[in-house]
Design an enzyme around this catalytic site. Structure first.
Site, PDB file in Angstrom:
ATOM      1  N   GLY A  12     113.888 -20.279 -40.784  1.00  3.83           N
ATOM      2  CA  GLY A  12     114.912 -20.257 -39.692  1.00  3.83           C
ATOM      3  C   GLY A  12     116.433 -20.544 -40.100  1.00  3.83           C
ATOM      4  CG  ASP A  13     118.593 -23.019 -39.062  1.00  2.00           C
ATOM      5  OD1 ASP A  13     118.691 -22.622 -37.743  1.00  2.00           O
ATOM      6  OD2 ASP A  13     118.336 -23.906 -39.518  1.00  2.00           O
ATOM      7  CD  GLU A  14     115.744 -17.136 -41.028  1.00  2.00           C
ATOM      8  OE1 GLU A  14     116.071 -17.311 -39.951  1.00  2.00           O
ATOM      9  OE2 GLU A  14     114.387 -17.431 -41.387  1.00  2.00           O
ATOM     10  N   GLY A  15     120.824 -16.837 -40.065  1.00  8.44           N
ATOM     11  CA  GLY A  15     121.928 -16.116 -39.570  1.00  8.44           C
ATOM     12  C   GLY A  15     121.592 -15.208 -38.521  1.00  8.44           C
ATOM     13  CE  LYS A  16     116.618 -16.914 -36.096  1.00 11.48           C
ATOM     14  NZ  LYS A  16     116.877 -18.073 -37.255  1.00 11.48           N
ATOM     15  CG  ASN A  38     112.948 -24.673 -30.864  1.00  6.96           C
ATOM     16  OD1 ASN A  38     113.178 -23.719 -29.955  1.00  6.96           O
ATOM     17  ND2 ASN A  38     111.472 -24.401 -31.527  1.00  6.96           N
ATOM     18  N   GLY A  40     119.252 -22.751 -32.554  1.00  6.69           N
ATOM     19  CA  GLY A  40     120.574 -22.853 -32.406  1.00  6.69           C
ATOM     20  C   GLY A  40     121.060 -21.580 -33.363  1.00  6.69           C
ATOM     21  CG  HIS A  41     119.996 -18.185 -32.464  1.00  5.67           C
ATOM     22  ND1 HIS A  41     119.142 -17.166 -31.992  1.00  5.67           N
ATOM     23  CD2 HIS A  41     119.379 -18.987 -33.292  1.00  5.67           C
ATOM     24  CE1 HIS A  41     118.003 -17.559 -32.281  1.00  5.67           C
ATOM     25  NE2 HIS A  41     117.944 -18.522 -33.157  1.00  5.67           N
ATOM     26  CD  GLN A 221     112.305 -21.562 -33.407  1.00  6.19           C
ATOM     27  OE1 GLN A 221     111.338 -20.615 -32.489  1.00  6.19           O
ATOM     28  NE2 GLN A 221     113.300 -21.987 -32.693  1.00  6.19           N
ATOM     29  CB  THR A 296     119.416 -27.399 -32.823  1.00  5.42           C
ATOM     30  OG1 THR A 296     119.601 -26.091 -32.478  1.00  5.42           O
ATOM     31  CG2 THR A 296     118.774 -28.050 -31.689  1.00  5.42           C
ATOM     32  CB  THR A 297     118.942 -31.718 -34.974  1.00  5.20           C
ATOM     33  OG1 THR A 297     118.692 -31.210 -36.253  1.00  5.20           O
ATOM     34  CG2 THR A 297     118.025 -31.403 -34.175  1.00  5.20           C
ATOM     35  CG  ASP A 329     129.921 -16.614 -47.739  1.00 10.49           C
ATOM     36  OD1 ASP A 329     128.906 -15.977 -47.206  1.00 10.49           O
ATOM     37  OD2 ASP A 329     130.645 -17.411 -47.333  1.00 10.49           O
ATOM     38  CB  SER A 409     126.126 -11.538 -43.528  1.00  5.59           C
ATOM     39  OG  SER A 409     126.978 -12.670 -43.079  1.00  5.59           O
TER      40      SER A 409
END
Ligand code: GDP
Ligand code: IMO
Ligand code: MG
Length: 420
Positions: A12-16, A38, A40-41, A221, A296-297, A329, A409
């Site tokens: 998750g949190d790959e930058g989707k 759950n 957070g984008h 996710q 998210t958290t 980066d 990116s």
């Protein structure tokens, strides 16, 4: 027109969110098909930062239809809050948004059960948004679906019945009870706002596709949080892999033309569970830059080197031919960069992660060390303009993943991106 699934290849949190926003320049429709708030984008437009939890990341583009599919678990007050937040910032949500009548509602008792489970031994480190208990109610055929938002009487009766049962359990565990009247009142108020968006989104999507429009499925996710293919039990409760896009939207697999995997140039994870390439060196570097805190958290994300054993298996499970590589980066200042090429378990070399968690946790990483490029890549806008060492790094991680590079990116903003 193509239907594309975009799926996270790690934890998750790959930058989707950012990649979805970039891709929606050419898309007519964006669909969320699993998970809930759950997720957070994050999307950065100029100096404006948007963090979307339920609303598909296409909402910031004019003319894009956004759909929350049947596979999503819906925190109705959470969605209303998100809609208000968007309206306050001038983002109009009207006939460009639809919500499946088959999505299951997250209610306060789900969050209560989530917290109760997390307070016991071996916590998962959930977001405490009630995601697991809502999917559990769905699977045990005890859930309440968003269709009820159109029928206030039925909604109130169903909430009262379900919360009465849940409060018996809380009573037994000496936990605070859910205020049933307050919950009914809050949901009836939400129903007034959300009911006009509720529809059969499988039919809607079939019509959109039949009209030749392009559709993008926004994974939430990542592969290793998948309930079946992830690092069980340290996972979420939905199918985060490509197949979940079809079951969670009512779109047949034959309608999908391609899948793109999104992966960071390193690895992160939030919550508990084994993480083979976790390393304080890269964690300290990224946290020191103010990066890798949960959208998210707000929790600090655990960080480690790029793990191609994970991304290779993610390629196998999701079938993506190409990848979007984000956050390269983040590695700009390093002298040497490690890449995990394989695992070692009991003297044997493994190309794929063991499915059994205890064996997975015992794996040791086999590293290859690549020279860093020591160059600020954030201003680069084409693959050719990258330092050769950065090109070599990207090629190496894509080759090890057995996929081609489609997007790179180099910063959180829309324009800090290039296609290869
Ligand atoms: P998602 O859940 O997959 O959408 O990812 P998140 O939004 O939770 O986390 C990704 C984080 O990385 C966010 O803070 C993004 O703004 C940021 N981000 C995405 N791509 C890049 C990139 O290439 N470079 C940098 N510096 N940040 C990025
Ligand atoms: P996006 O879409 C990263 C993690 C939680 C926990 C586990 C189970 O932003 O990539 P849950 O609340 O789902 O029952 O928690 O899954 N988790 C995520 N980690 N990104 C996410 O979403 C996540 N959604 C859930 O931290 O380890
Ligand atoms: Mg996220």
């Amino acid at each position: 027109m193509p239907s594309t699934i975009l799926v996270g290849a790690q934890w998750g949190d790959e930058g989707k969110g950012k990649i979805i926003d970039v891709l929606t320049e050419d898309m007519d429709c964006v669909v969320r098909s699993q998970g809930g708030n759950n997720a957070g984008h994050t999307i950065l437009l100029g100096s404006e930062k948007y963090v979307l939890h339920l609303m598909p990341s296409g909402i910031l583009r004019k003319g894009v239809t956004c759909v929350i599919g049947n596979g999503v678990v819906l925190d109705a007050p959470g969605l209303v809050k998100e809609l208000r937040g968007l309206a306050d910032r001038g983002v109009k949500v009207g006939k460009n948004f639809w919500l499946s009548d088959c999505a299951h509602l997250v209610l306060p008792h789900h969050r209560g059960f989530d917290a109760l489970r997390e307070s016991k031994s071996n916590p998962i480190g959930t977001t405490r948004r009630g995601i697991g208990p809502t999917y559990a109610d769905k699977a045990s055929r005890n859930g309440i679906r968003a269709g009820a938002l159109k029928d206030p009487k039925a909604l109130a009766a169903r909430i009262r019945a379900r919360l009465a049962e849940a409060n018996e359990i809380f009573k037994y565990h000496k936990q605070p009870l859910v205020d049933v009247d307050a919950c009914v009142k809050e949901h009836l108020a939400c129903a007034k706002i959300l009911a006009p968006f509720v529809t059969n989104t499988a039919v809607l999507l079939a019509k959109i596709m039949a009209a030749g429009k392009s559709v993008l499925f926004e994974g939430a996710q990542g592969t290793y949080l998948d309930i079946d293919h992830g690092t069980y039990p340290y996972v979420t409760s939905s199918n985060t892999t490509a197949g979940g896009a079809c079951t969670g939207s009512g779109v047949p697999p034959t309608a999908i033309s391609r899948t793109i995997g999104v992966m960071k140039a390193y690895t992160t994870r939030v919550g508990e569970g084994p993480f083979i390439t976790e390393d304080k060196v890269i964690g300290d570097l990224l946290h020191g830059m103010g990066r890798e805190f949960g959208a998210t958290t707000g929790r600090e994300r655990r960080c480690g080197w790029f793990d191609s054993v994970l991304t290779r298996y993610a390629q196998l499970v999701n079938g993506f031919a190409t990848v979007a590589i984000t956050n390269m980066d983040g590695l700009d200042t390093l002298d040497k960069i490690r890449v995990c090429t394989a695992y070692k378990l009991d003297g044997k070399k493994l190309d794929y992660p063991p499915t059994d968690l205890e064996n997975f946790a015992r794996c040791e990483p086999v590293y290859k060390s690549l020279p860093g490029w020591k160059f600020d890549t954030s201003g680069v806008r084409s693959f050719k303009k990258l330092p050769v060492r950065a090109q070599d790094y990207l090629k190496a991680i894509a080759d090890l993943t057995q996929a081609k590079i489609e997007i790179v990116s180099v910063g959180p903003k829309r324009e800090e991106t290039f296609f290869c």
